[in-house]
Scaffold this active site. Sequence first.
Site, short mmCIF file in Angstrom:
data_model
loop_
_atom_site.label_atom_id
_atom_site.label_comp_id
_atom_site.label_asym_id
_atom_site.label_seq_id
_atom_site.Cartn_x
_atom_site.Cartn_y
_atom_site.Cartn_z
N HIS A 147 0.81 -1.21 0.00
CA HIS A 147 0.00 0.00 0.00
C HIS A 147 0.85 1.27 0.00
CE1 HIS A 147 -4.04 -1.93 1.40
NE2 HIS A 147 -3.46 -2.59 0.42
N PHE A 183 7.95 5.09 -5.01
CA PHE A 183 9.04 5.05 -4.04
C PHE A 183 8.56 4.54 -2.68
CE2 PHE A 183 9.86 8.51 -7.06
CZ PHE A 183 11.00 8.01 -7.66
N HIS A 187 -1.63 -12.90 -0.23
CA HIS A 187 -3.01 -13.34 0.03
C HIS A 187 -3.05 -14.78 0.54
CE1 HIS A 187 -4.48 -10.16 -3.11
NE2 HIS A 187 -4.11 -9.63 -1.97
#
EC number: 1.11.1.7
Length: 710
Positions: free
Chosen positions: A224, A301, A466
Amino acid sequence: MKVLLRLPALLASLTLLQMAASTRNATRTATIRETVDEVKVQVNKAFLDSRDRLKTDMSNLAPTVRHLSGYLKQAKGRTRTAIRVGQVWEQSLKRLRRMVPLTNVTGQGLDLTSLSWEVGCGHPAPTVTCNISNPYRTITGDCNNRKNPELGSANRALARWLPAEYEDGLSLPFGWTPGKTRNGFPLPQPRDVSNQVLDYLNEEEILDQNRSLLFMQWGQIVDHDLDFAPETEMGSDNYSKAQCDELCIQGDNCFPIMFPKGDPKLKTQGKCLPFFRAGFVCPTSPYQSLAREQINALTSFMDASMVYGSEPSLANRLRNLSSPLGLMAVNEEVSDHGRPLLPFVNVKPSPCEVINRTAGVPCFLAGDSRASEQILLATSHTLFLREHNRLARELSRLNPQWDGEKLYQEARRIMGALIQIITFRDYLPILLGDELQKWIPPYQGYKETVDPRISNVFTFAFRFGHLEVPSTVSRLDENYQPWGSEPELPLHKLFFNTWRVVKDGGIDPLVRGLLAKKAKLAHQDKMMTGELRNMLFQPNHTVHGFDLAAINIQRCRDHGQPGYNSWRAFCGLSQPKTLEELSAVLRNEVLAKKLMDLYGTPDNIDIWLGAIAEPLVRRGRVGPLLTCLLGQQFQRIRDGDRFWWENPGVFTEKQRDSLQKMSFSRLVCDNTGINKVPLNPFQPNSYPHSFVDCSAIEKLDLTPWASVKK
C-alpha cells in the site's frame, strides 16, 4: 525560357496543393475536436452519475459487497482526473478509427498528437518544475530523478517489463469474446479455477511455524506504499455499474466473473461476481504502443506515502496545520486509552458505519484510502501516525528554532527510512530466502539510470501475500493470553471494522496478536482461506462476499498480463510445455494436472496463479519466479531512489548509524501500552520465551538531528 514560363504555373499548383493540404488538416482537426467533445460529455456524465449512485447506494440500509468494494476502489482527486482523461482518449480513438474509412480523417494514420492535445492528456499531470535545492521528497514523487522528473511519480502508468497482451491488441482482455482462444485453448472461468485449485476447508489450515502474523501484515503495508490501481467508471451514461452488478451484462468496463454450474454462490448471489476494470491513463509520445496501460495512483518510491498521501491536497488534510510542531492530525472525537487514533473520514456514511450502524463508527482517514479495509491494517496505520507525532515532538525539543514545516519534513523523512530499513533488513531476507543476494546485491548508491517505477506484473507478484492470511485474527491481553469475550475473530468480520478499535479494546490486543500469532503457510494444497475466497468484504450474513482468488485471476486478464511461461522466460527459467514438464517444475503432479486440465497449456496459466503455485525457495516464502520478479522490483525501488536512506547526503553518517536501531518492536514500545515485546517480531513467539522488556530494545537516538542544517 520554357522553365521561366512554367514557373508561375508550378507555383500556382504548389499553392493549390498547400491549400488543399491545409483544408484537409483543418477538417481532420475539426473532426477530432468534435469527436473528443462528444466523448467528453458522455464520459463526464457517466463519472458524475457513478459517483452520485455510489453515495446513494451507501446510504441504503443494505448495501451490497459491490458498494463496499466500489467505495474502496474509487479514484479521487488527480487520480480520478487522469483516469477520466484516459477514458476519453480511448473512446475517442475507437470512434475515430471507425470513422477513418468514411471521412479520411487522418489520411495515412490518426494524428495522435492532435488527439492527445484535444483530449487533454497533459493536463492531469502538468509539466513539473523542480526545485533542485529542495532536500525533501515531493508528496507526488516528482523531481526524484532530475533528468526525468516524472519518473516514479503518482498517477502515471505502471511500467511494462513485457508488452501487454490483449485480445484485440488494444484493450479487450483475453476471455472477453466467447469462443475466442488463446494459444489455441479457451481460457477457464476464474471462479472455476478458484474452486478447483485454491479451495480448502478452514479447519485444515496450515500455519507457518517460522513466520509471525506480522510477516503477512508488513507485506500489505509495503504494497500500500507502492501501488494502487483504482477502478475506472462506466464510459457511457447508458450503461451503469448497477447493470453489471445485478444483470451480469458484460460491456464497456464491466467484466463480470461468472459462476460455474453447481457453484453454491449461484443460490445466494445470482449469476456472477461484478468486476470493474482498472483505471488507465493516456499513452505517451511517441506512441509506440496504444495498448491500455493501468494507472499507479501512488508514488513508486518507498516513502511512507500510505501515511502522508500521494497528492498535496490529501497531504495537507492529514496534517495539523494549526500546530507549529509539524504534527499529523489526530481524531478529536475519540482516543485509545488516551493515545491518539486516526481522524475519521468526512464522507457520510462510510462503509464502516454501514457495517455496524449501531456503533456508528466511521472509517479512518490516512494517506492511503484502504486504511480501514481490515482491522490489522488500520492498526498499523495508527502506529505510524503516533510515531510521526512522537518524532516531530522530539525533534522540536532538540531544535526549538525549527518551524512546523521543517519538523514535519524531517519526521516524514525518518518515517520513510523506517519503512525502508524494516523492509530490506527484516522482511525481504525471510521472503526471498537464499535467493536474496542473487536479486538484491549490497547497496552501491543511487543510480540515475535505474527505472524505479512499479511494474504492472509486480502488482500481481506481490499478491502472493493473500496466501499468508489466516482465517482468524487473535486479540491478546498483557500476558499474551486471549483477550475479552471474543478473543478470536473470523477474518470476514474484520473488514471495515473500525468500531472494534474505537469501542472494543483499542489496538494493543491486536498488536499483540501480530507479534505472537502465526501467519498462514502458503501451501500448494491449501492456498487461500475461505474467508478471502468466499467471504471477502462480507461483514455479516446479509451481505455475500467476493472471491479474492477469482478477482486476482480476472485482474491479470484485465491488465493484459502475458502468461506464465512468458514470465518464466523473462526470468531465465525453463518454460514447461507438457504435463510431465509442469509436474517437474511444480514438484506436484496433482496440481500440474489440474492446471493442464483447466488451461490446456502452461502458456495460458495466469501469472498470479502460476507464480504462487511454485514450490518455495529454500528459507523463503515464494517460488523461483516470484523471487525473480519481486527481487528485481525491490532492487529498482532502492537503486532508483535519490532519497534512499543509505544514499550519501540524505542523512549524515551519524544519523544513518542511529536509524539502523529502528525496529518494529521499538515502534510498538514507543506508541502503545505494550511493555513486553519479542526480539524478532517477524518470527512467531510464544510468551514469555523470546520476549523482553521494552527497556531492552534499542531506541532511535535523535541527538544527531540536533541543530542539523539541511
